[in-house]
Design an enzyme around this catalytic site. Structure first.
Site, PDB file in Angstrom:
ATOM      1  N   HIS A  95       0.922  -1.179  -0.067  1.00 18.30           N
ATOM      2  CA  HIS A  95       0.156   0.012  -0.059  1.00 18.30           C
ATOM      3  C   HIS A  95       0.963   1.250   0.054  1.00 18.30           C
ATOM      4  O   HIS A  95       0.471   2.313  -0.753  1.00 18.30           O
ATOM      5  CB  HIS A  95      -1.052   0.041   1.249  1.00 18.30           C
ATOM      6  CG  HIS A  95      -2.154  -0.841   0.818  1.00 18.30           C
ATOM      7  ND1 HIS A  95      -3.310  -0.720   1.756  1.00 18.30           N
ATOM      8  CD2 HIS A  95      -2.362  -2.035   0.287  1.00 18.30           C
ATOM      9  CE1 HIS A  95      -4.249  -1.733   1.076  1.00 18.30           C
ATOM     10  NE2 HIS A  95      -3.540  -2.609   0.701  1.00 18.30           N
ATOM     11  N   ASN A 109      -7.035   1.206   3.931  1.00 12.26           N
ATOM     12  CA  ASN A 109      -6.384   1.151   5.235  1.00 12.26           C
ATOM     13  C   ASN A 109      -7.150   0.571   6.134  1.00 12.26           C
ATOM     14  O   ASN A 109      -6.411   0.081   7.417  1.00 12.26           O
ATOM     15  CB  ASN A 109      -5.960   2.502   5.515  1.00 12.26           C
ATOM     16  CG  ASN A 109      -7.202   3.147   6.373  1.00 12.26           C
ATOM     17  OD1 ASN A 109      -7.718   2.433   7.125  1.00 12.26           O
ATOM     18  ND2 ASN A 109      -7.369   4.209   6.253  1.00 12.26           N
TER      19      ASN A 109
END
Ligand code: HEM
Ligand SMILES: *[C@@H]1O[C@H](CO)[C@@H](O)[C@H](O)[C@H]1NC(C)=O
Ligand SMILES: *[C@@H]1O[C@H](CO)[C@@H](O)[C@H](O)[C@H]1NC(C)=O
Ligand SMILES: *[C@@H]1O[C@H](CO)[C@@H](O)[C@H](O)[C@H]1NC(C)=O
Ligand SMILES: *[C@@H]1O[C@H](CO)[C@@H](O)[C@H](O)[C@H]1NC(C)=O
Ligand SMILES: *[C@@H]1O[C@H](CO)[C@@H](O)[C@H](O)[C@H]1NC(C)=O
Ligand SMILES: CC(=O)N[C@H]1CO[C@H](CO)[C@@H](O)[C@@H]1O
Length: 327
Positions: A65, A94
């Site tokens: 990420h 997230n």
């Protein structure tokens, strides 16, 4: 540049051209500025990972990420403050990132040994590798010298990180945007051989695939029935977790790829790898090869991912705390 392919080569030239100093990552970047840096990271991981082996999955995903948004620059670690817009951490993908405090603890050891020398971006890259190795997974090279970014935007996480509902075209595009090819896509998706998912990441496949209360026909119906009966009892279940590679979710092995061929990949994005002839053929090739071969190929793609848009030389900064930019 052997094995990097056309996209890699293009990306390499582009990043040298764009870096203000032309500096590159190198193996052992801290060997004179902080000679024990890599050992401090590795020792900490080795001492603590056995209490929390699931962090290996959490942190390799955090590295992914991070790299896909503004390059591997630890932007994923920044907290939202009153003077920033919503940071990446606040973006939906997230929600389920874990391990921020683990990274922060490693950072404080490094600050004690060598203040303001080792970047948070390098710490994430090193911890991801060391944690995966410590739990029996593949080793990959982690050249260092990344610097930390100062900008983190929730909206950019949403536009760059592929959602689990991605089809093949979405995946191909989002990976190509990062200089990664279809082989990298298949190999890096192989990280789903470890770790867990929340039901909410895939319940539409079970309960409301096209909006008429139906199931995704690409998902094995027996597996779907099992998930509905035992794990994800409703469309809105956002708390239950399931093993993505049931039975061996802690073992870095080839079973993720076997599951794909049995139509038991958990996400549409997993299943999408079997809808294209090139990626399907990579999957089959991996299954024909040895575990060692998978590890070696995975290592190449991880090293490549770890180089995405890195900041080096004098760009960016070395953060003092990973969750906030230096004042
Ligand atoms: C190809 C596109 C990808 C998509 C759409 C995707 C999507 C997801 C989703 C939705 C989850 C579950 C989150 C949750 O509900 O808790 C997950 C977990 C995970 N992903 Fe991916 N992912 C992709 C690629 C990758 C890559 C490239 C890596 C690393 C190299 C990776 C490593 C992981 C790991 C290890 C987990 C488990 C995390 C944990 O146990 O906390 N994924 N992924
Ligand atoms: C960042 O946010 C987390 C909670 O999301 C908090 O625990 C941590 O203390 C914050 N760090 C800083 C430096 O503000
Ligand atoms: C917040 O977002 C706006 C609009 O995208 C942008 O102009 C501004 O620079 C951002 N502020 C920060 C601190 O990133
Ligand atoms: C893939 O998804 C996008 C939207 O996310 C859609 O526009 C496109 O038509 C889909 N492609 C295929 C082949 O289904
Ligand atoms: C299924 O999706 C449709 C269309 O998005 C929506 O109208 C409907 O409320 C959904 N069903 C449930 C049970 O959420
Ligand atoms: C999880 O689901 C509950 C109930 O549907 C909802 O109130 C809550 O906001 C959801 N949490 C997240 C993080 O989406
Ligand atoms: C770890 C973390 O910061 N998670 C945040 C992700 O985003 C949601 C909102 O969408 C926050 O509530 C979480 O705290």
């Amino acid at each position: 540049m052997k094995g990097y392919g056309y996209f890699g080569m293009m990306f390499f030239c582009l990043s040298v051209f764009m870096g203000s100093t032309g500096a590159q990552l190198q193996m052992g970047f801290y060997s004179s500025s902080c000679p024990n840096a890599e050992k401090i990271v590795q020792d900490y991981v080795n001492r603590h990972i056995h209490n929390a082996p699931s962090l290996a999955a959490a942190i390799i995903r955090m590295h992914f990420h991070d790299c896909f948004v503004r390059g591997c620059d630890a932007s994923v670690l920044l907290n939202t403050t009153s003077s920033s817009n919503q940071t990446e951490k606040l973006a939906a993908p997230n929600l389920t990132l874990r391990g921020f405090d683990f990274i922060e603890r490693v950072k404080s050891l490094l600050e004690a040994a060598c203040p303001a020398v080792v970047s948070c971006a390098d710490i994430v890259a090193l911890v991801a590798r060391d944690a995966v190795v410590a739990t029996g997974g593949p080793f990959w090279r982690v050249p260092t010298g990344r610097r930390d970014g100062t900008i983190s935007r929730s909206s950019e996480a949403l536009s760059n990180i592929p959602p689990p509902t991605s089809n093949f075209t979405n995946l191909q595009t989002l990976f190509a945007n990062q200089g990664l090819d279809l082989k990298d896509l298949v190999l890096l998706s192989g990280a789903h051989t470890i770790g867990i998912s929340h039901c909410s990441s895939f319940t539409t496949r079970l309960y409301n695939f096209t909006g008429v209360g139906d199931q995704d026909p690409a998902l094995d119906s027996e597996y779907a029935a099992n998930l509905k009966a035992r794990k994800c009892r409703s469309l809105n279940d956002n708390t239950t977790i399931v093993e993505m590679d049931p039975g061996s979710f802690r073992t870095f092995d080839l079973s993720y790829y076997s599951l794909l061929l049995k139509r038991r990949g958990l996400f549409q994005s997993d299943s999408a790898l079997t809808t294209n002839s090139a990626t399907l053929s990579f999957v089959k090739q991996l299954l024909k090869g040895s575990l060692q071969n998978f590890f070696a190929e995975f290592a190449n793609s991880m090293e490549k991912m770890g180089r995405i848009n890195v900041k080096t030389g004098t760009t960016g900064e070395i953060r003092k705390h990973c969750a906030v930019v230096n004042s």
